[in-house]
Design a protein around this motif. Structure first.
Motif, PDB file in Angstrom:
ATOM      1  N   GLU A   1       0.778  -1.122  -0.089  1.00 46.09           N
ATOM      2  CA  GLU A   1      -0.096   0.068   0.041  1.00 46.09           C
ATOM      3  C   GLU A   1       0.909   1.423   0.107  1.00 46.09           C
ATOM      4  OE1 GLU A   1      -2.038  -3.089   3.196  1.00 46.09           O
ATOM      5  OE2 GLU A   1      -0.143  -2.170   2.462  1.00 46.09           O
ATOM      6  N   SER A   2       0.268   2.323  -0.483  1.00 49.74           N
ATOM      7  CA  SER A   2       0.813   3.611  -0.270  1.00 49.74           C
ATOM      8  C   SER A   2      -0.077   4.836  -0.437  1.00 49.74           C
ATOM      9  CB  SER A   2       1.804   3.847  -1.586  1.00 49.74           C
ATOM     10  OG  SER A   2       1.414   3.786  -2.776  1.00 49.74           O
ATOM     11  N   GLY A   3       0.163   6.028  -0.332  1.00 55.39           N
ATOM     12  CA  GLY A   3      -0.653   6.879  -0.677  1.00 55.39           C
ATOM     13  C   GLY A   3      -1.343   7.518   0.729  1.00 55.39           C
ATOM     14  N   GLY A   4      -1.090   7.114   1.947  1.00 49.82           N
ATOM     15  CA  GLY A   4      -1.630   7.659   3.089  1.00 49.82           C
ATOM     16  C   GLY A   4      -0.764   9.045   3.326  1.00 49.82           C
ATOM     17  N   GLY A   5      -1.274   9.614   4.362  1.00 50.39           N
ATOM     18  CA  GLY A   5      -0.883  11.022   4.924  1.00 50.39           C
ATOM     19  C   GLY A   5      -1.813  11.752   5.763  1.00 50.39           C
ATOM     20  N   SER A   6      -1.319  12.877   5.874  1.00 54.36           N
ATOM     21  CA  SER A   6      -2.174  13.911   6.872  1.00 54.36           C
ATOM     22  C   SER A   6      -2.952  14.955   6.137  1.00 54.36           C
ATOM     23  CB  SER A   6      -1.317  14.646   7.987  1.00 54.36           C
ATOM     24  OG  SER A   6      -0.618  13.366   8.617  1.00 54.36           O
ATOM     25  N   VAL A   7      -4.099  14.824   6.384  1.00 54.69           N
ATOM     26  CA  VAL A   7      -5.033  16.015   5.614  1.00 54.69           C
ATOM     27  C   VAL A   7      -5.934  16.598   6.636  1.00 54.69           C
ATOM     28  CG1 VAL A   7      -4.696  15.161   3.374  1.00 54.69           C
ATOM     29  CG2 VAL A   7      -6.658  14.261   5.029  1.00 54.69           C
ATOM     30  N   GLN A   8      -6.396  17.791   6.238  1.00 50.82           N
ATOM     31  CA  GLN A   8      -7.488  18.447   7.364  1.00 50.82           C
ATOM     32  C   GLN A   8      -8.828  17.914   6.772  1.00 50.82           C
ATOM     33  OE1 GLN A   8      -6.875  22.649   6.691  1.00 50.82           O
ATOM     34  NE2 GLN A   8      -5.737  22.725   8.622  1.00 50.82           N
ATOM     35  N   ALA A   9      -9.482  17.993   7.674  1.00 54.39           N
ATOM     36  CA  ALA A   9     -11.104  17.587   7.562  1.00 54.39           C
ATOM     37  C   ALA A   9     -11.739  18.069   6.135  1.00 54.39           C
ATOM     38  CB  ALA A   9     -12.291  17.793   8.672  1.00 54.39           C
ATOM     39  N   GLY A  10     -12.276  17.284   5.385  1.00 58.49           N
ATOM     40  CA  GLY A  10     -12.866  17.868   4.033  1.00 58.49           C
ATOM     41  C   GLY A  10     -11.704  17.637   2.869  1.00 58.49           C
ATOM     42  N   GLY A  11     -10.541  17.185   3.249  1.00 53.51           N
ATOM     43  CA  GLY A  11      -9.514  16.732   2.244  1.00 53.51           C
ATOM     44  C   GLY A  11      -9.703  15.433   1.565  1.00 53.51           C
ATOM     45  N   SER A  12      -8.941  15.261   0.476  1.00 48.81           N
ATOM     46  CA  SER A  12      -8.932  13.902  -0.065  1.00 48.81           C
ATOM     47  C   SER A  12      -7.583  13.274  -0.283  1.00 48.81           C
ATOM     48  CB  SER A  12      -9.355  14.089  -1.459  1.00 48.81           C
ATOM     49  OG  SER A  12     -10.608  14.937  -1.695  1.00 48.81           O
ATOM     50  N   LEU A  13      -7.638  11.880  -0.471  1.00 46.29           N
ATOM     51  CA  LEU A  13      -6.355  11.001  -0.533  1.00 46.29           C
ATOM     52  C   LEU A  13      -6.600   9.829  -1.494  1.00 46.29           C
ATOM     53  CD1 LEU A  13      -4.958  10.644   3.240  1.00 46.29           C
ATOM     54  CD2 LEU A  13      -3.859  12.044   1.040  1.00 46.29           C
ATOM     55  N   ARG A  14      -5.836   9.678  -2.077  1.00 43.65           N
ATOM     56  CA  ARG A  14      -5.801   8.303  -2.848  1.00 43.65           C
ATOM     57  C   ARG A  14      -4.952   7.152  -2.667  1.00 43.65           C
ATOM     58  NH1 ARG A  14      -5.446   6.987  -9.461  1.00 43.65           N
ATOM     59  NH2 ARG A  14      -3.523   7.165  -8.975  1.00 43.65           N
TER      60      ARG A  14
ATOM     61  N   LEU B   1     -12.963  13.660   3.724  1.00 44.79           N
ATOM     62  CA  LEU B   1     -12.365  13.041   4.773  1.00 44.79           C
ATOM     63  C   LEU B   1     -12.790  13.636   6.044  1.00 44.79           C
ATOM     64  CD1 LEU B   1      -9.066  12.208   3.243  1.00 44.79           C
ATOM     65  CD2 LEU B   1     -10.472  10.325   4.316  1.00 44.79           C
ATOM     66  N   LYS B   2     -13.031  12.725   7.119  1.00 40.12           N
ATOM     67  CA  LYS B   2     -13.380  13.199   8.387  1.00 40.12           C
ATOM     68  C   LYS B   2     -12.250  12.639   9.584  1.00 40.12           C
ATOM     69  CE  LYS B   2     -18.436  12.558   7.240  1.00 40.12           C
ATOM     70  NZ  LYS B   2     -19.597  11.832   7.754  1.00 40.12           N
ATOM     71  N   PRO B   3     -12.172  13.334  10.563  1.00 46.79           N
ATOM     72  CA  PRO B   3     -11.248  12.908  11.700  1.00 46.79           C
ATOM     73  C   PRO B   3     -11.576  11.436  12.134  1.00 46.79           C
ATOM     74  CG  PRO B   3     -12.084  15.209  12.077  1.00 46.79           C
ATOM     75  CD  PRO B   3     -12.804  14.706  10.881  1.00 46.79           C
ATOM     76  N   GLU B   4     -12.748  10.982  11.946  1.00 48.10           N
ATOM     77  CA  GLU B   4     -13.077   9.394  12.279  1.00 48.10           C
ATOM     78  C   GLU B   4     -12.539   8.639  11.393  1.00 48.10           C
ATOM     79  OE1 GLU B   4     -15.301  11.914  12.319  1.00 48.10           O
ATOM     80  OE2 GLU B   4     -17.332  11.516  11.642  1.00 48.10           O
TER      81      GLU B   4
END
Length: 122
Positions: free
Chosen positions: A6-19, A85-88
């Motif tokens: 796996e790859s692509g994780g990270g830190s984002v603010q709520a409402g953001g996106s990741l793939r 994205l949400k904190p949960e």
């Protein structure tokens, strides 16, 4: 034996996106149930989404309309597009492969990767 990375994780603010991406060591399309599950510290493992050998997808209720599971057969790669994205949603995310029992709540797969961390801040 299928190896998954796996790859692509990270830190984002709520409402953001990741793939998230998951590369398999062999051709999985039309053979395996492929899926994503997650686990946060101190919490039970949760099934997130699956795509079966016919390309049918299924999601846990809390991510429906926000997450999309897909696969690129030519690249032997599974994806999880995560929007709004949400904190949960904060957790370690794992991809898995299994020949049997494909459903959104699946948390035990015959093969799984090392995981990628997703952190969502409010």
């Amino acid at each position: 034996q299928v190896q998954l990375v796996e790859s692509g994780g990270g830190s984002v603010q709520a409402g953001g996106s990741l793939r998230l991406s998951c590369v398999a060591s062999e051709y999985t399309y039309s053979r395996y149930c492929m899926g994503w599950f997650r686990q946060a510290p101190g919490k039970e493992r949760e099934g997130v989404a699956v795509i079966d050998s016919h390309g049918n997808t299924n999601y846990r209720d809390s991510v429906k309309g926000r997450f999309t599971i897909s696969q690129d057969n030519a690249k032997n790669t599974l994806y999880l597009q995560m929007n709004s994205l949400k904190p949960e949603d904060t957790a370690m995310y794992y991809c898995g492969a299994d020949l049997y029992d494909c459903y959104a709540g699946k948390t035990v797969f015959a093969y799984w990767g090392q995981g990628t961390q997703v952190t969502v801040s409010s």
